[in-house]
Design an enzyme around this catalytic site. Structure first.
Site, PDB file in Angstrom:
ATOM      1  N   LYS A  92       6.040  -4.454   1.224  1.00  0.00           N
ATOM      2  CA  LYS A  92       5.014  -4.761   0.228  1.00  0.00           C
ATOM      3  C   LYS A  92       5.595  -5.046  -1.152  1.00  0.00           C
ATOM      4  O   LYS A  92       6.745  -4.723  -1.430  1.00  0.00           O
ATOM      5  CB  LYS A  92       3.981  -3.652   0.177  1.00  0.00           C
ATOM      6  CG  LYS A  92       4.535  -2.278  -0.055  1.00  0.00           C
ATOM      7  CD  LYS A  92       3.435  -1.243   0.183  1.00  0.00           C
ATOM      8  CE  LYS A  92       3.915   0.142  -0.146  1.00  0.00           C
ATOM      9  NZ  LYS A  92       2.943   1.169   0.222  1.00  0.00           N
ATOM     10  N   SER A 135      -0.970   5.088  -5.318  1.00  0.00           N
ATOM     11  CA  SER A 135      -0.098   4.389  -6.265  1.00  0.00           C
ATOM     12  C   SER A 135      -0.748   3.079  -6.707  1.00  0.00           C
ATOM     13  O   SER A 135      -0.620   2.676  -7.866  1.00  0.00           O
ATOM     14  CB  SER A 135       1.263   4.098  -5.618  1.00  0.00           C
ATOM     15  OG  SER A 135       1.885   5.302  -5.246  1.00  0.00           O
ATOM     16  N   HIS A 180       1.120  12.790  -4.293  1.00  0.00           N
ATOM     17  CA  HIS A 180       2.407  12.951  -3.598  1.00  0.00           C
ATOM     18  C   HIS A 180       3.043  14.302  -3.959  1.00  0.00           C
ATOM     19  O   HIS A 180       3.603  14.984  -3.096  1.00  0.00           O
ATOM     20  CB  HIS A 180       3.398  11.854  -4.021  1.00  0.00           C
ATOM     21  CG  HIS A 180       3.036  10.458  -3.608  1.00  0.00           C
ATOM     22  ND1 HIS A 180       2.956   9.414  -4.499  1.00  0.00           N
ATOM     23  CD2 HIS A 180       2.759   9.921  -2.389  1.00  0.00           C
ATOM     24  CE1 HIS A 180       2.651   8.300  -3.853  1.00  0.00           C
ATOM     25  NE2 HIS A 180       2.513   8.572  -2.579  1.00  0.00           N
TER      26      HIS A 180
END
Ligand code: ADP
Length: 175
Positions: A41, A128, A17
């Site tokens: 999520k 992630s 990121h």
């Protein structure tokens, strides 16, 4: 002046990121990194924790600011006067989802366009979810996230104890 937003969950922010944010900040006059507060999520970190970690990880880039939002991405872009949504593309499997997302956003807001930056090779494996799974199992994530994120992951999993695995979407690392 071209303003872009880079929206994501950042649960937590990874070096992949950061790489996208650095490159987007070099292209656009201003980049607003937008931490989505309410994704569908399962999350490990709260919206406040994700915002603080993302801010710290990107504080070295002068034309970047970090904010959280909980509305439609294109509505947030409009509120901020942004004309562009930045996303990162890793492997082929990202494409279908990103394409669908870009077309949906285009339908909702034809005046806002999506720009996808290709992941750098060294981060193209990184997500992630991978970071959380490795950290939960006690593996080293030093080369995947910033130092303060390494510490936050340690604290989080120590604090969660046995319940840690409930919070992590298990993927295919052991297959
Ligand atoms: P979301 O759930 O919002 O898709 P992510 O934080 O996983 O959350 O991803 C946000 C954006 O960042 C996506 O466009 C994704 O493809 C991109 N991204 C995630 N990891 C990387 C990486 N390692 N390299 C490049 N882009 C990435």
């Amino acid at each position: 002046m071209t303003i872009a937003i880079y929206p994501a969950t950042f649960d937590p922010i990874t070096n992949g990121h950061i790489d996208i944010a650095e490159r987007a900040a070099a292209i656009f006059d201003r980049l607003i990194v937008a931490v989505y507060a309410r994704p569908l999520k399962r999350l490990l970190f709260s919206a406040e924790e994700r915002l603080a970690m993302t801010r710290q990880a990107l504080k070295h880039i002068p034309n970047v600011s970090v904010e959280s939002y909980d509305c439609l991405t294109v509505d947030f872009a409009r509120q901020k006067g942004a004309q562009v949504v930045v996303r990162g593309l890793r492997v082929l499997s990202d494409f279908e989802w990103e394409f669908q997302l870009a077309l949906t956003n285009r339908k909702l807001a034809p005046d806002i366009d999506t720009v996808c930056l290709m992941a750098s090779q060294e981060y193209s494996f990184l997500s992630s979810s991978v970071v959380k799974e490795v950290a939960m199992a006690g593996g080293c994530v030093d080369n995947m996230v910033s130092t303060h994120v390494v510490s936050a992951l340690k604290r989080k999993f120590e604090g969660l104890g046995e319940k840690g695995s409930d919070k992590v979407q298990i993927i295919s690392l052991r297959d």
